[in-house]
Design a protein around this motif. Sequence first.
Motif, PDB file in Angstrom:
ATOM      1  N   ASN A 286      13.379  69.850   2.114  1.00 12.84           N
ATOM      2  CA  ASN A 286      13.947  69.014   3.161  1.00 12.84           C
ATOM      3  C   ASN A 286      13.551  67.562   2.973  1.00 12.84           C
ATOM      4  O   ASN A 286      12.547  67.263   2.312  1.00 12.84           O
ATOM      5  CB  ASN A 286      13.486  69.502   4.534  1.00 12.84           C
ATOM      6  CG  ASN A 286      14.015  70.878   4.858  1.00 12.84           C
ATOM      7  OD1 ASN A 286      15.168  71.192   4.541  1.00 12.84           O
ATOM      8  ND2 ASN A 286      13.187  71.709   5.480  1.00 12.84           N
ATOM      9  N   PRO A 287      14.307  66.643   3.546  1.00 15.58           N
ATOM     10  CA  PRO A 287      13.951  65.217   3.470  1.00 15.58           C
ATOM     11  C   PRO A 287      12.534  64.976   3.986  1.00 15.58           C
ATOM     12  O   PRO A 287      12.139  65.522   5.018  1.00 15.58           O
ATOM     13  CB  PRO A 287      14.993  64.550   4.361  1.00 15.58           C
ATOM     14  CG  PRO A 287      16.146  65.482   4.349  1.00 15.58           C
ATOM     15  CD  PRO A 287      15.568  66.857   4.266  1.00 15.58           C
ATOM     16  N   GLY A 288      11.789  64.169   3.257  1.00 17.81           N
ATOM     17  CA  GLY A 288      10.423  63.856   3.648  1.00 17.81           C
ATOM     18  C   GLY A 288       9.386  64.780   3.051  1.00 17.81           C
ATOM     19  O   GLY A 288       8.192  64.461   3.048  1.00 17.81           O
ATOM     20  N   GLU A 289       9.768  65.929   2.509  1.00 22.22           N
ATOM     21  CA  GLU A 289       8.810  66.852   1.916  1.00 22.22           C
ATOM     22  C   GLU A 289       8.376  66.357   0.535  1.00 22.22           C
ATOM     23  O   GLU A 289       9.129  65.684  -0.167  1.00 22.22           O
ATOM     24  CB  GLU A 289       9.404  68.255   1.815  1.00 22.22           C
ATOM     25  CG  GLU A 289       9.576  68.924   3.172  1.00 22.22           C
ATOM     26  CD  GLU A 289       9.977  70.371   3.052  1.00 22.22           C
ATOM     27  OE1 GLU A 289       9.300  71.218   3.656  1.00 22.22           O
ATOM     28  OE2 GLU A 289      10.974  70.658   2.361  1.00 22.22           O
ATOM     29  N   LYS A 290       7.154  66.737   0.143  1.00 24.01           N
ATOM     30  CA  LYS A 290       6.567  66.253  -1.102  1.00 24.01           C
ATOM     31  C   LYS A 290       6.199  67.427  -2.005  1.00 24.01           C
ATOM     32  O   LYS A 290       5.999  68.550  -1.544  1.00 24.01           O
ATOM     33  CB  LYS A 290       5.313  65.426  -0.817  1.00 24.01           C
ATOM     34  CG  LYS A 290       5.548  64.201   0.040  1.00 24.01           C
ATOM     35  CD  LYS A 290       4.247  63.476   0.331  1.00 24.01           C
ATOM     36  CE  LYS A 290       4.469  62.260   1.214  1.00 24.01           C
ATOM     37  NZ  LYS A 290       3.192  61.550   1.531  1.00 24.01           N
ATOM     38  N   LEU A 291       6.108  67.134  -3.285  1.00 26.05           N
ATOM     39  CA  LEU A 291       5.571  68.088  -4.251  1.00 26.05           C
ATOM     40  C   LEU A 291       4.873  67.318  -5.360  1.00 26.05           C
ATOM     41  O   LEU A 291       5.086  66.121  -5.545  1.00 26.05           O
ATOM     42  CB  LEU A 291       6.660  69.015  -4.806  1.00 26.05           C
ATOM     43  CG  LEU A 291       7.822  68.439  -5.627  1.00 26.05           C
ATOM     44  CD1 LEU A 291       7.430  68.137  -7.073  1.00 26.05           C
ATOM     45  CD2 LEU A 291       8.979  69.430  -5.645  1.00 26.05           C
ATOM     46  N   GLN A 292       4.023  68.032  -6.108  1.00 21.74           N
ATOM     47  CA  GLN A 292       3.282  67.434  -7.214  1.00 21.74           C
ATOM     48  C   GLN A 292       3.913  67.868  -8.523  1.00 21.74           C
ATOM     49  O   GLN A 292       3.995  69.065  -8.818  1.00 21.74           O
ATOM     50  CB  GLN A 292       1.814  67.859  -7.170  1.00 21.74           C
ATOM     51  CG  GLN A 292       0.904  67.060  -8.076  1.00 21.74           C
ATOM     52  CD  GLN A 292       0.663  65.642  -7.584  1.00 21.74           C
ATOM     53  OE1 GLN A 292       0.819  65.355  -6.400  1.00 21.74           O
ATOM     54  NE2 GLN A 292       0.301  64.749  -8.500  1.00 21.74           N
ATOM     55  N   ASP A 293       4.383  66.919  -9.322  1.00 21.66           N
ATOM     56  CA  ASP A 293       4.980  67.194 -10.627  1.00 21.66           C
ATOM     57  C   ASP A 293       4.038  66.660 -11.698  1.00 21.66           C
ATOM     58  O   ASP A 293       4.055  65.479 -12.028  1.00 21.66           O
ATOM     59  CB  ASP A 293       6.356  66.535 -10.721  1.00 21.66           C
ATOM     60  CG  ASP A 293       7.061  66.865 -12.042  1.00 21.66           C
ATOM     61  OD1 ASP A 293       6.623  67.808 -12.718  1.00 21.66           O
ATOM     62  OD2 ASP A 293       8.030  66.176 -12.388  1.00 21.66           O
ATOM     63  N   ASN A 294       3.179  67.560 -12.225  1.00 15.18           N
ATOM     64  CA  ASN A 294       2.149  67.175 -13.168  1.00 15.18           C
ATOM     65  C   ASN A 294       1.238  66.139 -12.516  1.00 15.18           C
ATOM     66  O   ASN A 294       0.601  66.445 -11.513  1.00 15.18           O
ATOM     67  CB  ASN A 294       2.763  66.668 -14.475  1.00 15.18           C
ATOM     68  CG  ASN A 294       1.773  66.675 -15.630  1.00 15.18           C
ATOM     69  OD1 ASN A 294       0.569  66.805 -15.437  1.00 15.18           O
ATOM     70  ND2 ASN A 294       2.265  66.541 -16.839  1.00 15.18           N
ATOM     71  N   CYS A 295       1.196  64.905 -13.014  1.00 11.60           N
ATOM     72  CA  CYS A 295       0.301  63.905 -12.425  1.00 11.60           C
ATOM     73  C   CYS A 295       1.002  63.004 -11.417  1.00 11.60           C
ATOM     74  O   CYS A 295       0.388  62.084 -10.880  1.00 11.60           O
ATOM     75  CB  CYS A 295      -0.324  63.054 -13.532  1.00 11.60           C
ATOM     76  SG  CYS A 295       0.843  61.968 -14.400  1.00 11.60           S
TER      77      CYS A 295
END
Length: 522
Positions: free
Chosen positions: A121-130
């Motif tokens: 959803n808009p505003g959500e975050k994730l970690q992609d490697n560094c």
Amino acid sequence: MANPGMYTALTLLILVSCCRCSMWEWGPDLEGPWCAKRPFGEQCCDDRNDDCSVPILGTECYCDVFCNATAYDCCPDYWSLCHGITRRPSPTPFTTLPPRTTRFPSSITRNDCVKDGITFNPGEKLQDNCNECICEVYAGPPRRYEWRCADDVCLIRPSKIDAVNHGGHSWKAANYSSLWGLSLQDGVKYRLGTFPLEVNVVRMTPIRVKLDEVIPESFDARVKWKDLIHPVMDQGNCGASWAFSSTAVASDRLSIESEGAIKDELSPQHMLSCDVDKQLGCEGGYLDRAWWYLRKRGVVTEACYPYTSGQTTKAGDCQIAPRQRQGTCPSGAIYKIEKRYKATPPYRLRPLEREIMKEVMDNGPVQATFQVKEDFYMYKSGVYRYSNLSRDEAPENRLSGYHSVRIIGWGVERTPQGDINKYWICANSWGTDWGENGYFRIARGVNESDIESYVIGAWGKVTGDVRLRRLLQRNRRRRISSGKKFRSLRTCGRKQRRRNGGRCRRHKKKHKKQKKKLFEKL
């Protein structure tokens, strides 16, 4: 048809009454401007207008009348700008907008925030490697939700791993979970830790090693001195290679010189926490000052002062006094002065392949400083040579730093094509999951990454145990007398040899003087 004046009055009545309701409030950090940033004449919109919005905190706030009809998603300055109503912001210092559940802009046609088949959803975050990514509105055209990610250079890069493994290089690369998620800048800061050598240290006069015997094609200190070479340790996320390599070399030399009577592993944490004179702990240190501390203060064992900085990334306070003689260790064990070991002044070897080999073969592992480049972190096996795959990239993609390790042996690898790869065997300090069970092989005889430029040896010392101290002195005298530490110093010219009857008397005296001076230091 309804009276326009009645409609306007009713709208204002709804707005004012909503102001008195208990609604979500924003903090002073979001006072704006927001709606005021929109083009003049389009700052405030009547009725419902899903294009009348402004990006905010990874989502959108609105400047139309509908923004307060069902879910409160008005911009913080909507009331003051569009209706002249002053609302007091919340005293909360920072604001996080709640997720909007009842309104989805009709002009946004799709959501491209997808990862591994999951839509975010808009505003959500994730970690992609560094790099951290957040789902935000993309202005388009067309308008849509898509990921906005930081652009840091990662320590582990799958594209580089593939390029090394399929590029005909003499070594293989791999991914490491312990390094995944770190940036290249983090790797230089936390995984290395040896400062570049100062000018006066670089000018240190190297000794000359006597080369009077055939050197074998391969050699491994772990085989010659079985059970006397200490295993690989893991410095974790702490730039402490300066402490790890120094204590490891001193530990190995003590075991070898004592013929196994001393097998203690010296504590890098002791040096890291207590050697603070111009040293920066987990942010790096100088090798010459590390050896000064070993010579003057001494270091206890790992069992007495266990390593913890790899998890905390901090050197921590020193828990052992410089001249402590009794009490307890940081581990809780009883402190023993005879378990506090020292070292003689270090000596530098000339940057010559055969002299380094002879020193390792006669006296044990040595300390080497080399330049770690961006691809070394991904080393898995083989004979390392810098791949130079990032030569056409920006400088921030090619950050490097200095690292210190143990050289414990050498060998030769013959390829199916008939090529011969000469290499050094080195012990790293990144744990046994990295490389070849914690070790790596690097090209020999070509000063690959400056590995042969500055090589150090030293002898251990015992402070409290008279029997062990005499054992070390006896073994050391035997080495010196057998000529293993000094090569012939007959470097005088032809004329001087004729004057001295074919002999270099002055240099022989210098040779004896150096031996005598060394014995006085023991």
